[in-house]
Design a protein around this motif. Structure first.
Motif, PDB file in Angstrom:
ATOM      1  N   LEU A 181       0.819  -1.198   0.000  1.00 19.92           N
ATOM      2  CA  LEU A 181       0.000   0.000   0.000  1.00 19.92           C
ATOM      3  C   LEU A 181       0.857   1.254   0.000  1.00 19.92           C
ATOM      4  CD1 LEU A 181      -3.085  -0.265   2.349  1.00 19.92           C
ATOM      5  CD2 LEU A 181      -2.968   0.126  -0.104  1.00 19.92           C
ATOM      6  N   SER A 182       1.791   1.322   0.958  1.00 14.16           N
ATOM      7  CA  SER A 182       2.525   2.570   1.087  1.00 14.16           C
ATOM      8  C   SER A 182       3.484   2.781  -0.082  1.00 14.16           C
ATOM      9  CB  SER A 182       3.259   2.643   2.439  1.00 14.16           C
ATOM     10  OG  SER A 182       3.553   1.369   2.899  1.00 14.16           O
ATOM     11  N   ALA A 210       1.452   4.114  -2.837  1.00 13.93           N
ATOM     12  CA  ALA A 210       1.118   5.501  -2.589  1.00 13.93           C
ATOM     13  C   ALA A 210       2.305   6.400  -2.927  1.00 13.93           C
ATOM     14  CB  ALA A 210       0.725   5.689  -1.123  1.00 13.93           C
ATOM     15  N   PRO A 243      -2.393  10.755  -1.970  1.00 17.22           N
ATOM     16  CA  PRO A 243      -2.616  10.621  -0.524  1.00 17.22           C
ATOM     17  C   PRO A 243      -2.966   9.162  -0.192  1.00 17.22           C
ATOM     18  CG  PRO A 243      -4.002  12.347  -1.493  1.00 17.22           C
ATOM     19  CD  PRO A 243      -3.314  11.662  -2.619  1.00 17.22           C
ATOM     20  N   GLU A 244      -2.502   8.725   0.970  1.00 21.81           N
ATOM     21  CA  GLU A 244      -2.648   7.311   1.284  1.00 21.81           C
ATOM     22  C   GLU A 244      -4.125   6.883   1.366  1.00 21.81           C
ATOM     23  OE1 GLU A 244      -0.876   4.132   4.480  1.00 21.81           O
ATOM     24  OE2 GLU A 244       0.155   6.004   4.056  1.00 21.81           O
ATOM     25  N   HIS A 245      -5.013   7.792   1.889  1.00 26.98           N
ATOM     26  CA  HIS A 245      -6.408   7.370   2.036  1.00 26.98           C
ATOM     27  C   HIS A 245      -7.079   7.144   0.690  1.00 26.98           C
ATOM     28  CE1 HIS A 245      -6.997  11.766   1.668  1.00 26.98           C
ATOM     29  NE2 HIS A 245      -8.157  11.427   1.125  1.00 26.98           N
ATOM     30  N   VAL A 246      -6.639   7.901  -0.323  1.00 24.98           N
ATOM     31  CA  VAL A 246      -7.203   7.706  -1.662  1.00 24.98           C
ATOM     32  C   VAL A 246      -6.811   6.334  -2.185  1.00 24.98           C
ATOM     33  CG1 VAL A 246      -7.160   8.484  -4.052  1.00 24.98           C
ATOM     34  CG2 VAL A 246      -7.248  10.168  -2.203  1.00 24.98           C
ATOM     35  N   ARG A 306      -5.942   3.799  -0.467  1.00 22.27           N
ATOM     36  CA  ARG A 306      -6.625   2.790   0.330  1.00 22.27           C
ATOM     37  C   ARG A 306      -8.059   2.570  -0.163  1.00 22.27           C
ATOM     38  NH1 ARG A 306      -4.924   2.100   6.450  1.00 22.27           N
ATOM     39  NH2 ARG A 306      -2.954   2.756   5.564  1.00 22.27           N
ATOM     40  N   ARG A 307      -8.728   3.685  -0.458  1.00 22.42           N
ATOM     41  CA  ARG A 307     -10.110   3.642  -0.923  1.00 22.42           C
ATOM     42  C   ARG A 307     -10.192   2.871  -2.248  1.00 22.42           C
ATOM     43  NH1 ARG A 307     -14.350   7.771  -1.272  1.00 22.42           N
ATOM     44  NH2 ARG A 307     -16.114   6.476  -1.877  1.00 22.42           N
ATOM     45  N   GLY A 363      -9.592  -0.635  -1.786  1.00 20.45           N
ATOM     46  CA  GLY A 363     -10.762  -1.253  -1.165  1.00 20.45           C
ATOM     47  C   GLY A 363     -11.801  -1.634  -2.216  1.00 20.45           C
TER      48      GLY A 363
END
Ligand SMILES: Nc1ncnc2c1ncn2[C@@H]1O[C@H](COP(=O)(O)OP(=O)(O)O)[C@@H](O)[C@H]1O
Ligand SMILES: [Mg+2]
Lengths: 294, 284
Positions: B4-5, B8, B14-17, B19-20, B23
């Motif tokens: 993941l990282s 990114a 951005p990490e949350h994007v 991640r989304r 997902g």
């Protein structure tokens, strides 16, 4: 003429050997324009009493008159606010529609209905929430919607059954003040049921204290507090403290008697969990929170 | 995590994007991959075995397309055959479903509101509901003959009971406080029924209709095995009798697709119409 007149009211649930007497020989009156609170421990028959007055349930014997009509079916000019706001509102109707719904059966003109809904929502501070659904609002707001619905109906007698028992302490204080303000402004007769002794004294012109198993009137007392009340100053007045102690003593003495009889009362006559003070009551603004269960 | 990282960092998002997105991709993969693997295994096994009864999924898919979905894009892809085979079937199934559903809702509302009659209503409903539906076929054949009336009647009959039962339960479990509120405000009984009882019961009615949607397809196939000259059930049984194994499998796959699609449409409609209920039950 009294707004509400209850004479020797007895209510039994069930028949024959399994019959359980919820209320025995209850008599009292509520004057027109008065705010009477009814306080008593959980399971003492407060809801039963209210439903008999509302004509939602027939009494076993005795009578309940509202505005001179014998309550045989729901009398005209009466509205009820139930404890369980989340169940008494209709989740498929928006807030405005919930308030409007009972008005449609009154045969009012659209303009009149619209204005009543707007005013009622305004007075409970929810003017901007008319297009929301009830489940999009907090518990306190939902109960305000239920109150607005009753207000828009413009009843002459309003019955409220532990309406604030399941909202947090802050919200509750606000709703209590709202109730007093509405009473002052509208002049309607209010019968307010609660298990919270502080609330019963703070709100009312007169308090009716009930006993448990079978439910009956222990005593009634006038509340000698100023008309304009304030959550902090009123609750610290010596008169307030005196009266709430008096109510508490009456209830304690009565339940001591009942316990002294040797556990003759059934298990559910003791302390049903449903109306015990919730955790939110522990941080009530009063110095020593007291409930009728004490 | 490491993946993941680094992803990114590589994309400078951005990490949350990330991640989304991961997902969503993961959600799709979870749905698609197992099914894909199963189909591939089947493909591999069928190709290896060369059994005449088990053609490969690829061959079946080609046949399904050829039979029913090979019209030019401009003509809407569906072939004339599709309209001839699936058209009557869908009309029968959906017609029977609608009739049975309507009957179930009406009877359920009446039976549910009429509390004192519960003792008379419940046993026969339970009996008829438990009756295996094919057992009633001979009666329908006798009464209606071997025509579409028999078929639609059988489907409607089968669909009535689950809807009736659900509606009945729904009406009986309307919040007592809601009924009391209505009575306290002097709401006329007719308005109570339309504005409170029916809306409060709708989630249960919808559940009943969803169950019976697939039941209607089952009964449709069954009814078309009996002296029909059209429809997917008829196509299926004819293919089997003439040992046209590929066509038989193609019909099975098409029936599956139709059922899946109908359910998808129903659930989408339900989600839109019963938004309030979804929110309430999500909250617990
Ligand atoms: N529908 C009912 N059937 C049988 N008993 C009931 C019913 N409703 C209430 N009771 C009993 O009557 C008594 C009074 O109940 P209720 O009026 O709900 O008290 P409160 O509102 O003061 O908590 C309790 O002992 C309760 O168990
Ligand atoms: Mg109660």
């Amino acid at each position: 003429m009294s707004a509400v007149e209850v004479r020797d009211l007895t209510k039994e649930y069930g028949k024959g050997a399994s019959a359980q007497t919820a209320l025995r020989g209850v008599s009292f009156e509520v004057a027109e324009g008065e705010l009477l609170s009814v306080v008593g421990p959980s399971g003492c028959g407060k809801t039963t009493l209210l439903k008999c007055v509302a004509g939602l349930m027939p009494a076993t014997s005795g009578t309940a008159r509202v505005l001179g009509q014998v309550a045989d079916g729901v009398p005209d000019g009466l509205a009820v606010v139930f404890q369980d706001y989340s169940r008494s509102l209709f989740p498929w109707m928006r807030v405005g529609r919930n308030v409007d719904f009972p008005l449609r059966s009154l045969g009012l003109r659209t303009a009149e209905r619209r204005e009543r809904v707007a005013r009622a929502l305004e007075s409970v501070g929810l003017a901007d929430k008319a297009d929301r659904y009830p489940w999009q609002l907090s518990g306190g707001m939902q109960q305000r919607v239920a109150i607005a619905r009753a207000l828009a109906y413009r009843p002459r007698v309003l019955l409220m059954d532990e309406p604030f028992a399941s909202v947090d302490a802050q919200t509750r204080a606000g709703l209590e003040d709202l109730t007093r303000r509405v009473h002052q402004e509208s002049g309607m007769t209010i019968l307010f049921v609660t298990h919270d002794i502080d609330e019963s004294v703070y709100l009312a012109d007169r308090v009716l204290v009930l006993r448990r198993s079978p439910g009956g009137v222990l005593t009634e007392m006038d509340v000698e507090l100023p008309v304009v009340r304030d959550q902090i100053t009123t609750r610290s007045l010596p008169e307030f403290v005196r009266q709430r102690s008096l109510v508490a003593q009456h209830i304690r003495a009565a339940s001591g008697e009942a316990d002294g009889v040797g556990g003759a009362a059934g298990p559910d006559a003791n302390t049903p969990a449903d109306a015990r003070p919730g955790p939110s009551d522990s941080d009530a603004p009063s110095p020593q929170p007291a409930t009728a269960n004490g | 995590m490491a993946v993941l990282s680094s992803a990114a960092a590589a994309a400078r998002l951005p990490e949350h994007v990330v991640r989304r997105v991961m997902g969503i991709v993961g959600g799709v993969l979870i749905r698609v991959v197992p099914a894909l693997v199963a189909v591939l295994l089947w493909q591999w096994a069928a190709a290896a075995e060369q059994s005449p009864y088990f053609p490969t999924p690829f061959d079946i898919a080609v046949r399904v397309r050829e039979l029913w979905f090979s019209a030019p894009l401009g003509d809407g892809v569906l072939t004339d055959r599709f309209l001839r085979d699936a058209g009557p079937s869908l009309l029968r199934a959906l017609g029977g479903w609608a009739l049975g559903g309507a009957a179930g809702v009406l009877l359920g509302l009446v039976a549910g509101q009429w509390k004192r009659a519960a003792g008379y209503i419940d046993p026969p409903v339970d009996f008829l509901r438990s009756l295996p539906k094919p057992a009633i076929v001979p009666v329908f054949l006798l009464v209606f003959g071997a025509g579409d009336l028999m078929r639609v009647g059988l489907i409607a009959f089968g669909c009535t009971w689950p809807v009736l039962l659900n509606t009945l339960q729904g009406v009986r479990t309307v919040e007592p406080v809601q009924r009391e509120t209505a009575r306290a405000f002097h709401i006329p009984v007719r308005v109570q029924l339309v504005r409170i009882i029916i809306p409060a019961t709708l989630p249960k009615i919808a559940a009943g209709l969803r169950i019976t949607l697939s039941l209607s397809l089952i009964l449709m196939v069954l009814s078309e095995w009996l002296l029909a000259d059209s429809g997917l059930g008829n196509f299926l049984i004819t293919a089997q009798r003439t040992f046209d194994i590929l066509d038989m499998w193609a019909a099975i796959v098409l029936l599956g697709l139709v059922g899946y699609l109908l359910n998808l449409l129903f659930v989408a409609a339900e989600k839109r119409l019963l938004r309030w209920h979804r929110h309430l039950s999500a909250r617990g």
